[in-house]
Design a protein around this motif. Structure first.
Motif, PDB file in Angstrom:
ATOM      1  N   HIS A  30     -18.745 -43.036  55.882  1.00  0.00           N
ATOM      2  CA  HIS A  30     -17.790 -42.034  56.776  1.00  0.00           C
ATOM      3  C   HIS A  30     -18.953 -41.385  57.709  1.00  0.00           C
ATOM      4  CE1 HIS A  30     -14.718 -39.459  58.265  1.00  0.00           C
ATOM      5  NE2 HIS A  30     -15.419 -38.430  57.851  1.00  0.00           N
ATOM      6  N   GLU A  77     -13.533 -48.485  61.800  1.00  0.00           N
ATOM      7  CA  GLU A  77     -12.254 -47.503  62.106  1.00  0.00           C
ATOM      8  C   GLU A  77     -12.771 -46.633  62.803  1.00  0.00           C
ATOM      9  OE1 GLU A  77      -8.658 -45.258  60.070  1.00  0.00           O
ATOM     10  OE2 GLU A  77     -10.423 -45.950  58.899  1.00  0.00           O
ATOM     11  N   MET A  79     -11.763 -43.119  64.864  1.00  0.00           N
ATOM     12  CA  MET A  79     -10.703 -42.154  64.806  1.00  0.00           C
ATOM     13  C   MET A  79     -10.753 -41.297  66.112  1.00  0.00           C
ATOM     14  SD  MET A  79     -11.421 -40.693  61.027  1.00  0.00           S
ATOM     15  CE  MET A  79     -11.819 -41.787  59.539  1.00  0.00           C
ATOM     16  N   GLU A  80      -9.641 -40.880  66.385  1.00  0.00           N
ATOM     17  CA  GLU A  80      -9.606 -40.092  67.647  1.00  0.00           C
ATOM     18  C   GLU A  80     -10.511 -39.016  67.627  1.00  0.00           C
ATOM     19  OE1 GLU A  80      -5.472 -38.980  68.032  1.00  0.00           O
ATOM     20  OE2 GLU A  80      -4.548 -41.075  68.190  1.00  0.00           O
ATOM     21  N   TYR A  84     -16.176 -42.262  62.670  1.00  0.00           N
ATOM     22  CA  TYR A  84     -15.956 -43.398  62.145  1.00  0.00           C
ATOM     23  C   TYR A  84     -15.949 -43.698  60.720  1.00  0.00           C
ATOM     24  CZ  TYR A  84     -17.543 -44.588  67.046  1.00  0.00           C
ATOM     25  OH  TYR A  84     -17.845 -45.040  68.355  1.00  0.00           O
TER      26      TYR A  84
END
Length: 208
Positions: A30, A77, A79-80, A84
């Motif tokens: 993360h 992934e 994210m807004e 990540y």
């Protein structure tokens, strides 16, 4: 050179205590700090490679251990809010030649990649390791799917346990730096025996 031929590379590094990556294995991460978000963005725009390495201490800018593993982002992934979730797949271990002076917010090194020896355990070595791993897991209260473990090849088993084992930073680094699979297996058995002693009062791993 240990492990065979080497090739010099410029690598962006992610210093993270206790986080090991081995060739062929995966490591989910993360990413939330701005400098490492920048590193992921840079990697995605180039070759998708990030080099994992342990710092010797937790302080900012701490000296690095000499060996780590470079990985390729195989899943991401975004994210807004700019964070990540990524999955790195190990490509090759590396040895640092020197740290580079850079303007990027993340550190970079010049390193040599290490060709991995293609070695296997004997049936006796494999059985001895699995027996020790069962003893350690039972002592620590871990639930393990041993049928799945039995289907792993030697490298996936030994490197996988090395990657997730609850040992200290120096012990995990020693596992990463082991020159071949047989040496890593022997060291892992020693570490499981050493760290597997339980404190009688709280049941935690103890070195006493």
């Amino acid at each position: 050179m240990m492990g065979g031929a080497v090739t010099a590379e410029r690598l962006s590094i992610f210093p993270l205590p206790g986080a090991l990556l081995f060739p062929g294995l995966q490591l989910p991460l993360h990413i939330f700090e701005p400098r490492y978000r920048a590193m992921v963005s840079d990697a995605l725009a180039r070759d998708r490679r990030i080099a994992m390495i342990q710092p010797q201490t937790a302080e900012e800018g701490a000296p690095l251990f000499r060996m780590g593993c470079v990985g390729k982002i195989v899943d991401v992934e975004a994210m807004e809010d700019g964070r990540y979730n990524i999955v790195l797949e190990g490509l090759s271990r590396f040895r640092i030649l020197r740290e580079l002076e850079v303007k990027t917010p993340f550190r970079q090194v010049e390193a040599e990649l290490i060709d991995e020896p293609d070695d296997l355990l004997s049936a006796i070595e494999r059985a001895g390791f699995e027996l020790e791993a069962r003893t350690f897991a039972t002592a620590q209260g871990y639930s393990v799917d041993w049928d799945s473990v039995g289907r792993l090849d030697d490298a996936a088993l030994i490197n996988g346990v090395s990657q997730i084992a609850p040992f200290d930073i120096a012990a995990k680094q020693a596992l990463l730096e082991a020159p071949d699979l047989r040496s890593r297996c022997e060291l892992l058995i020693q570490l499981m025996q050493f760290f597997g002693r339980r404190d009688r009062d709280d049941g935690k791993v103890t070195l006493q």
